[in-house]
Design an enzyme around this catalytic site. Structure first.
Site, PDB file in Angstrom:
ATOM      1  N   CYS A  86      -2.558  10.694  -4.482  1.00 17.12           N
ATOM      2  CA  CYS A  86      -2.273   9.376  -4.273  1.00 17.12           C
ATOM      3  C   CYS A  86      -1.431   9.093  -3.126  1.00 17.12           C
ATOM      4  O   CYS A  86      -1.183   8.101  -2.818  1.00 17.12           O
ATOM      5  CB  CYS A  86      -1.928   8.847  -5.594  1.00 17.12           C
ATOM      6  SG  CYS A  86      -2.696   9.425  -7.129  1.00 17.12           S
ATOM      7  N   HIS A 140       4.793   2.320  -5.875  1.00 17.96           N
ATOM      8  CA  HIS A 140       3.462   2.988  -6.317  1.00 17.96           C
ATOM      9  C   HIS A 140       3.070   2.085  -7.408  1.00 17.96           C
ATOM     10  O   HIS A 140       1.655   2.070  -7.461  1.00 17.96           O
ATOM     11  CB  HIS A 140       3.882   4.617  -6.565  1.00 17.96           C
ATOM     12  CG  HIS A 140       2.341   5.301  -6.738  1.00 17.96           C
ATOM     13  ND1 HIS A 140       1.524   5.191  -5.898  1.00 17.96           N
ATOM     14  CD2 HIS A 140       1.845   5.878  -7.748  1.00 17.96           C
ATOM     15  CE1 HIS A 140       0.522   6.201  -6.093  1.00 17.96           C
ATOM     16  NE2 HIS A 140       0.754   6.635  -7.401  1.00 17.96           N
ATOM     17  N   GLU A 173       9.734   6.149 -11.909  1.00 13.01           N
ATOM     18  CA  GLU A 173       9.789   5.311 -10.614  1.00 13.01           C
ATOM     19  C   GLU A 173      10.926   4.362 -10.507  1.00 13.01           C
ATOM     20  O   GLU A 173      11.762   4.393  -9.645  1.00 13.01           O
ATOM     21  CB  GLU A 173       8.511   4.476 -10.134  1.00 13.01           C
ATOM     22  CG  GLU A 173       8.562   4.126  -8.692  1.00 13.01           C
ATOM     23  CD  GLU A 173       7.239   3.411  -8.315  1.00 13.01           C
ATOM     24  OE1 GLU A 173       6.923   3.133  -7.073  1.00 13.01           O
ATOM     25  OE2 GLU A 173       6.288   3.328  -9.060  1.00 13.01           O
ATOM     26  N   LYS A 211      -0.767  -2.908  -6.965  1.00 13.03           N
ATOM     27  CA  LYS A 211      -2.267  -2.365  -7.524  1.00 13.03           C
ATOM     28  C   LYS A 211      -2.714  -3.384  -8.618  1.00 13.03           C
ATOM     29  O   LYS A 211      -3.945  -2.839  -9.024  1.00 13.03           O
ATOM     30  CB  LYS A 211      -1.794  -1.005  -8.291  1.00 13.03           C
ATOM     31  CG  LYS A 211      -1.510   0.122  -7.065  1.00 13.03           C
ATOM     32  CD  LYS A 211      -1.285   1.426  -7.766  1.00 13.03           C
ATOM     33  CE  LYS A 211      -1.241   2.507  -6.557  1.00 13.03           C
ATOM     34  NZ  LYS A 211      -0.139   2.325  -5.857  1.00 13.03           N
ATOM     35  N   HIS A 237      -5.912   1.259  -8.197  1.00 14.26           N
ATOM     36  CA  HIS A 237      -5.452   2.120  -7.519  1.00 14.26           C
ATOM     37  C   HIS A 237      -6.326   3.063  -6.645  1.00 14.26           C
ATOM     38  O   HIS A 237      -7.392   3.646  -7.033  1.00 14.26           O
ATOM     39  CB  HIS A 237      -4.865   3.434  -8.635  1.00 14.26           C
ATOM     40  CG  HIS A 237      -4.163   4.396  -8.119  1.00 14.26           C
ATOM     41  ND1 HIS A 237      -4.026   4.796  -7.001  1.00 14.26           N
ATOM     42  CD2 HIS A 237      -3.488   5.556  -8.968  1.00 14.26           C
ATOM     43  CE1 HIS A 237      -3.147   5.656  -6.730  1.00 14.26           C
ATOM     44  NE2 HIS A 237      -2.867   6.175  -7.822  1.00 14.26           N
TER      45      HIS A 237
END
Length: 444
Positions: free
Chosen positions: A191, A336, A347, A368, A373
């Site tokens: 990713c 992310h 995160e 996202k 994703h």
């Protein structure tokens, strides 16, 4: 002995001087994107600001009901042949290369970059690189060709199967189509792909320019992994969202207490970056400066981030140090934010570690919820978004954040897009294998 010591010392001083010498500044001059919320970067950006999502019931393969997750974010109304010089070339390539080609042509056109050996303002082909990342490459080709072989025998496997499925093919095909003969390779870091191409790929592209290997690089990431095998595999890992099959638009909800796994998406994000000197010489108008790049590995677990986001924190610190930017100078972070329990929590912890007392003042959002994703394309698409955030002084929202999670307590721009001065933006990604990548973008 003394002379050898002096020679070694002189060499060390020379090497240090080179390392400390001012590096060419790198700027972003062109943007391209193909996503489930828009097949151009302008359409994508407009959808983001409106709080729209492209997530719906999957239609790109049959019998999705046999899988746990029925939803995804598909690129619709897209014809790959339109982006190739010859329809024949399109026919021999996988969808992930089609998406990469579309985003790359958009970015080159947006940058008004003319790649040609002639005089008169054009950039020589040998001075233009291409670096496109992907996590799964031509996985669609893999699945279709296996099915063909099982049904009709090995002699019926396409002669284009092998090049179409390779993870570096998108970079090669984009270079062929654009006649770009500079540094060229594909980047694979799950990713985080485009973090290495735009964090890994884009970051490495920036280093190539600063080394003097080229004047401009077309770089980013592409993914077309919405296939039965991927849904089966990620479903077996219990990573995908199965809770909102009857309400697809709500399925991807980064940082929300009711998040229940990621939603698969597809797409491509590509940028043109070049040295500031080269951009100024040809009259280009940069969106922002690409000022910093960081990459680390958790070395912890193949799928789960390190506790507390330790590896990501080191990555962010590295990128900020490279850019010469203090944590207190950062205005916006494109996170992310996968809508999974561990990622969103760790995160958040990493951001608190790096930004300290400044963390509550940050504008943080994950896009996202809108795009799903997109795996190896995530870094490229989100780098395009970060560049636009700087250029337009706007932070796009995190949609579907309705129930606050006490473990995720930063300002995630949940109420809608926010106008604010964005002098410095950071975009970061995490990937299976423990890969972390981060880019720092700032106003010139």
């Amino acid at each position: 002995m003394v002379s050898i010591t002096r020679a070694a010392l002189a060499a060390s001083i020379a090497a240090t001087a080179v390392a400390l010498a001012p590096q060419p500044r790198v700027v972003v001059t062109g943007l391209g994107a193909v996503t489930g919320i828009g097949n151009t970067y302008e359409a994508m950006w407009s959808s983001l600001l409106e709080g729209a999502t492209g997530i719906a019931k999957v239609s790109c393969f049959e019998d999705v009901e046999r899988f746990g997750s029925h939803v995804g974010c598909e690129v619709r109304d897209f014809e790959g042949k339109e982006w190739f010089a010859s329809p024949k070339s399109a026919n021999s390539n996988d969808r992930y290369t089609h998406l990469a080609m579309a985003a790359a042509r958009q970015a080159v056109e947006d940058a008004d970059l003319h790649i040609d050996e002639s005089e008169g303002g054009a950039t020589h082909p040998e001075r233009v690189g291409v670096m496109i990342g992907s996590a799964f490459g031509g996985i669609g080709t893999v699945e279709s060709e296996i099915a063909r072989m099982e049904k009709r025998g090995p002699r019926k496997v396409s002669p284009f199967a092998i090049p179409a499925l390779l993870g570096n093919t998108a970079s090669g095909v984009v270079a062929i189509e654009l006649n770009a003969r500079g540094p060229n390779f594909g980047v694979v870091s799950a990713c985080a792909d485009v973090a290495s191409c735009f964090r890994h790929a884009i970051g490495e592209a920036m280093l190539a320019i600063q080394r003097g290997d080229c004047d401009a690089v077309v770089c980013g990431g592409s993914e077309a992994a919405m296939t039965p095998l991927m849904y089966g595999g990620f479903g077996a890992m219990k990573a995908m969202c199965t809770k909102y099959n009857d309400d697809p638009e709500k399925a991807s909800r980064p940082f929300d207490a009711d998040r229940a796994g990621f939603v698969m998406g597809e797409g491509a994000g590509v940028v043109v970056i070049e040295s500031l000197e080269h951009a100024e010489a040809r009259g280009a108008k940069p969106y922002c400066e690409l000022a910093g790049y960081g990459a680390t590995c958790d070395a912890h677990h193949i799928t789960t981030p390190a506790p507390g986001g330790a590896g990501l924190a080191k990555c962010l610190e590295s990128a900020l140090r490279y850019a010469g930017v203090a944590p207190s100078e950062v205005d916006y972070v494109n996170a992310h934010g996968t809508s999974t329990a561990y990622n969103d929590k760790f995160e958040t912890m990493a951001l608190k570690t790096v930004f300290g007392d400044h963390a509550p003042q940050l504008l943080v959002s994950s896009t996202k919820g809108a795009t799903g994703h997109t795996m190896g394309a995530a870094g490229g698409i989100e780098a395009v978004i970060a560049a636009l955030a700087v250029a337009k002084d706007t932070a796009p929202p995190t949609i579907n954040l309705e129930t606050p999670d006490p473990d995720c307590d930063l300002n995630y721009v949940a109420a809608g897009a926010e106008k604010a001065t964005v002098n410095v933006a950071v975009t970061e990604n995490l990937g299976f294998g423990g890969h972390n990548g981060a880019l720092v973008m700032k106003k010139l």
